[in-house]
Write a protein that holds these residues in place. Sequence first.
Motif, PDB file in Angstrom:
ATOM      1  N   PRO A 166       0.798  -1.226   0.000  1.00 17.40           N
ATOM      2  CA  PRO A 166       0.000   0.000   0.000  1.00 17.40           C
ATOM      3  C   PRO A 166       0.832   1.278   0.000  1.00 17.40           C
ATOM      4  O   PRO A 166       0.287   2.354  -0.232  1.00 17.40           O
ATOM      5  N   VAL A 167       2.135   1.184   0.293  1.00 16.47           N
ATOM      6  CA  VAL A 167       2.921   2.414   0.411  1.00 16.47           C
ATOM      7  C   VAL A 167       4.153   2.435  -0.507  1.00 16.47           C
ATOM      8  O   VAL A 167       5.059   3.235  -0.299  1.00 16.47           O
ATOM      9  N   HIS A 168       4.180   1.581  -1.538  1.00 17.37           N
ATOM     10  CA  HIS A 168       5.326   1.524  -2.459  1.00 17.37           C
ATOM     11  C   HIS A 168       6.640   1.246  -1.723  1.00 17.37           C
ATOM     12  O   HIS A 168       7.685   1.717  -2.151  1.00 17.37           O
ATOM     13  N   ALA A 169       6.582   0.501  -0.625  1.00 21.05           N
ATOM     14  CA  ALA A 169       7.816   0.259   0.120  1.00 21.05           C
ATOM     15  C   ALA A 169       8.657  -0.821  -0.539  1.00 21.05           C
ATOM     16  O   ALA A 169       9.809  -1.031  -0.180  1.00 21.05           O
ATOM     17  N   THR A 170       8.096  -1.525  -1.504  1.00 25.60           N
ATOM     18  CA  THR A 170       8.838  -2.571  -2.194  1.00 25.60           C
ATOM     19  C   THR A 170       8.616  -2.395  -3.682  1.00 25.60           C
ATOM     20  O   THR A 170       7.514  -2.081  -4.111  1.00 25.60           O
ATOM     21  N   TRP A 171       9.694  -2.525  -4.463  1.00 21.55           N
ATOM     22  CA  TRP A 171       9.554  -2.299  -5.910  1.00 21.55           C
ATOM     23  C   TRP A 171      10.645  -3.066  -6.647  1.00 21.55           C
ATOM     24  O   TRP A 171      11.600  -3.542  -6.046  1.00 21.55           O
ATOM     25  N   CYS A 185       8.707   0.689   4.964  1.00 22.75           N
ATOM     26  CA  CYS A 185       7.713  -0.381   5.146  1.00 22.75           C
ATOM     27  C   CYS A 185       6.935  -0.149   6.444  1.00 22.75           C
ATOM     28  O   CYS A 185       7.513   0.150   7.476  1.00 22.75           O
ATOM     29  N   ILE A 186       5.612  -0.287   6.370  1.00 24.95           N
ATOM     30  CA  ILE A 186       4.798  -0.093   7.572  1.00 24.95           C
ATOM     31  C   ILE A 186       4.476  -1.411   8.265  1.00 24.95           C
ATOM     32  O   ILE A 186       3.786  -1.440   9.278  1.00 24.95           O
ATOM     33  N   GLY A 187       4.927  -2.514   7.676  1.00 27.48           N
ATOM     34  CA  GLY A 187       4.760  -3.803   8.348  1.00 27.48           C
ATOM     35  C   GLY A 187       3.359  -4.378   8.300  1.00 27.48           C
ATOM     36  O   GLY A 187       2.936  -5.057   9.233  1.00 27.48           O
ATOM     37  N   CYS A 188       2.634  -4.141   7.186  1.00 27.75           N
ATOM     38  CA  CYS A 188       1.267  -4.665   7.110  1.00 27.75           C
ATOM     39  C   CYS A 188       1.240  -6.138   6.714  1.00 27.75           C
ATOM     40  O   CYS A 188       0.231  -6.800   6.876  1.00 27.75           O
ATOM     41  N   ARG A 189       2.321  -6.629   6.132  1.00 32.22           N
ATOM     42  CA  ARG A 189       2.468  -8.038   5.749  1.00 32.22           C
ATOM     43  C   ARG A 189       1.534  -8.468   4.615  1.00 32.22           C
ATOM     44  O   ARG A 189       1.299  -9.661   4.412  1.00 32.22           O
ATOM     45  N   TYR A 190       1.030  -7.492   3.869  1.00 34.05           N
ATOM     46  CA  TYR A 190       0.189  -7.851   2.735  1.00 34.05           C
ATOM     47  C   TYR A 190       1.038  -8.549   1.671  1.00 34.05           C
ATOM     48  O   TYR A 190       0.606  -9.509   1.037  1.00 34.05           O
ATOM     49  N   CYS A 191       2.292  -8.069   1.492  1.00 37.18           N
ATOM     50  CA  CYS A 191       3.167  -8.668   0.496  1.00 37.18           C
ATOM     51  C   CYS A 191       3.480 -10.118   0.852  1.00 37.18           C
ATOM     52  O   CYS A 191       3.624 -10.965  -0.025  1.00 37.18           O
ATOM     53  N   GLU A 192       3.572 -10.381   2.134  1.00 41.44           N
ATOM     54  CA  GLU A 192       3.882 -11.739   2.569  1.00 41.44           C
ATOM     55  C   GLU A 192       2.728 -12.675   2.206  1.00 41.44           C
ATOM     56  O   GLU A 192       2.944 -13.825   1.820  1.00 41.44           O
ATOM     57  N   VAL A 230       9.485  -4.802  10.271  1.00 45.63           N
ATOM     58  CA  VAL A 230       9.549  -4.579   8.827  1.00 45.63           C
ATOM     59  C   VAL A 230       9.812  -5.883   8.070  1.00 45.63           C
ATOM     60  O   VAL A 230      10.248  -6.871   8.634  1.00 45.63           O
ATOM     61  N   MET A 231       9.554  -5.828   6.779  1.00 47.25           N
ATOM     62  CA  MET A 231       9.679  -7.000   5.925  1.00 47.25           C
ATOM     63  C   MET A 231      11.083  -7.063   5.339  1.00 47.25           C
ATOM     64  O   MET A 231      11.736  -6.035   5.168  1.00 47.25           O
ATOM     65  N   GLU A 232      11.551  -8.275   5.033  1.00 42.82           N
ATOM     66  CA  GLU A 232      12.799  -8.435   4.304  1.00 42.82           C
ATOM     67  C   GLU A 232      12.713  -9.692   3.457  1.00 42.82           C
ATOM     68  O   GLU A 232      11.749 -10.447   3.557  1.00 42.82           O
TER      69      GLU A 232
HETATM   70  S1  SF4 Z   1       4.827  -5.313   4.827  1.00 41.53           S
HETATM   71 FE1  SF4 Z   1       5.095  -5.570   2.606  1.00 41.53          FE
HETATM   72  S2  SF4 Z   1       3.182  -4.722   1.755  1.00 41.53           S
HETATM   73 FE2  SF4 Z   1       3.322  -3.983   3.876  1.00 41.53          FE
HETATM   74  S3  SF4 Z   1       4.365  -2.009   3.731  1.00 41.53           S
HETATM   75 FE3  SF4 Z   1       5.980  -3.541   4.089  1.00 41.53          FE
HETATM   76  S4  SF4 Z   1       6.673  -4.099   2.053  1.00 41.53           S
HETATM   77 FE4  SF4 Z   1       4.728  -3.062   1.782  1.00 41.53          FE
END
Ligand code: SF4
Lengths: 299, 423
Positions: A166-171, A185-192, A230-232
């Motif tokens: 949702p925040v373009h934190a990964t591209w 990254c806001i840590g929503c884990r939607y990408c996961e 945060v995600m990695e």
């Molecule tokens: S957890 Fe994934 S989807 Fe959510 S903000 Fe971080 S990189 Fe983006």
Amino acid sequence: MGRRNFLRSSAAFAGLGALAASLSPLRELGDYSSVDEFMQKYYKEMTPDDMAKVITRIENDVQRQYGIRPHVRDLKPMDGAEFVYCLNLTRCIGCRKCVHACVNENNQSRNPEIQYIRVLKLPHGSMDIDKADHEYNPESVPEKGFFYMPVQCQQCHNPPCVKVCPVHATWQEKDGITVIDYDWCIGCRYCEAACPYWARRFNFTKPEIPKERLNPNMSYLGNRPRKQGVMEKCHFCIQRTRVGRYPACLEVCPVGARKFGNILDPDSEVSYILREKRIFIQLKEEMGTNPRFFYYFEK
Amino acid sequence: MMRATRDYLTFLWRCGRIAFVGDWRYYAWMGGLTVFCLLGLHAYCIQFVHGLIVTGMSDEVSWGVYIANFTFLVGVAAAAVMMVIPVYIYDNEELHDLVIFGELLAVAAIIMCLAFVTVDLGRPDRFWHLIPGIGQLNFPRSMLSWDVIVLNGYLLLNVHICGYLLYSRYQNRKPSKWFYIPFVFVAIVWAVSIHTVTAFLYVGLGGRPFWNSSIVGPRFLASAFSAGPSIIILALQIIRRVTHYHITDKALLTLRSIVQVSMIINVFLLFNEVFKEFYSGLHVASSTYLFLGLDGHHALVPWIWTAVVFNLVSMFLLILPLTRSLKWLDLACVLCIVGIWIEKGMGLVIPGFIPTPLGALIEYTPSLNETLVCLGIWAFGLLCYTIFLRMSVPILQGRLSKANEHLPEPDAAADPATAPVPH
Ligand code: SF4
Ligand code: SF4
């Protein structure tokens, strides 16, 4: 003071006391975030000056925490490079050396343990992932009647993880590597949830790395230490491959099952493999993610 | 202008004041809720400091009861507006004033939704990255960014409609149609959108076959339109009992017919999905895990069968004329709410993660800390709804109005909130 007023003020005091007690865990907050970090701009909107400041901040943070001055760089994609990975399933013996080399190279948390590569043990003759054994632990590998398939981020051409963030934190970068700005990254884990290869890992708590194990050669989008929440994931060892070296997992592989290179260069080993091998596969090809990670078979 | 502002501030002040007065039952209820809110806040502070490790979630099952509750409550919020349709489209007079109670419920539900998403974030301090303009909202590609927009929009719409209608009533003025009717219609469409978008959040993930099915959207709506009005049926009876606000049985029975139809559709769609999953035999791992258990893992099996039984019993009760009696109707409503809460929460969110895309079977159980956070948010939502009702009931009854602005404020003991009001 009337009785009513007295009751009211005691209730108010009790309430405030209870509120303070509820908030008391916050006293252990420690170095959760700094003002600079909170205000930090999005990676793609930073000027070189901004970036220089951020890098100094990160170097200071790491030094304070681990007592080592790291060398952090913001490495950009090279022109004319698009990276591809090829993995020879016939050769892989399932020793998991790549898994640990990756952890050492990329400063993953040792407690709780975070690993980017998951090696699946599959029964002879089947590609059905639901039959995979993740926890195999025999005296010695390989075991008869099984083959091994390491899975890590497939660096998709159409990455679902990027689409859903949702925040373009990964591209996806020009050289095909999908990266994460750990400070955005806001840590929503939607990408996961979106990744069909279960390649992403979340820092459920503050990562712990022993001081003596820290790899001080770092990059902003790569292996600098991450924060809680945060995600990695695998980034093809950006701090190595963007300066012309091989990923750590490739270098450590004892049987040479791993091949990495630039697909835009017709003379590279990966170009040769994808041109000459009769069979190579992309995992879950039907997903339409079009991975840059290929599995092939060869004695 | 000055005068209008002053009037409005007085209105807010008086509403705020009345939230703090009531009889002993009111204090006991509010006090109890506050205790739960604080317990939840305490649990959340622990989570904030130590991270989501204090929950039962993992890389394998990366969403849990927070998102499950969120999903359920989006449905409640959406369905609250369904009372509006009979009123404004079919001119159903019975429900006219009750619409406000429904919309206030929507407001409380959305507040809970936003709280549930916030506690699910790993970095809540970075929420501003979501704000268009200063952040980087990935709109329109990310379904989550759509959700952020529709939920906040829906909150504003409903706050506006309720606020405007109540303020007009307070001033004893007829509300001007132009100021709210268009918003009411927008809110109806918007209600459908919040739930559809939330369904798309799941449906859009190709890597999760359990969610990637086009029936999820319609199922969301059907279940929401059963559980939402059920909650309102119960809430209205409580309001009627504790405030003597006049609510007819006929109004409750109108709502019953909404629940009745939605419940039949809901059960039918559930049946469709179960058939497709098991008969075709494709991608059934998650469904098998959910309904029958897989390889010795069956944490969700008792839950889902409870939900199925509750849904079925509730549906049959609703079809029978028996539920024209309120006792039975209440039972049917409770079964329907619990059944759908399980089905939408544990039954939809969790099995999507089991097995993982790489075939690992890792189960999930919410931790105590996580449960306390959930209870805290529910308590907070109920607290908000109670306060909204505490403010709006006297306004609708005409006891709190501009005309009596200069009379002494009613005090707790003398407050007629619980005394019968002639109508
Ligand atoms: S957890 Fe994934 S989807 Fe959510 S903000 Fe971080 S990189 Fe983006
Ligand atoms: S494998 Fe997963 S994490 Fe990697 S690019 Fe594809 S979707 Fe993203």
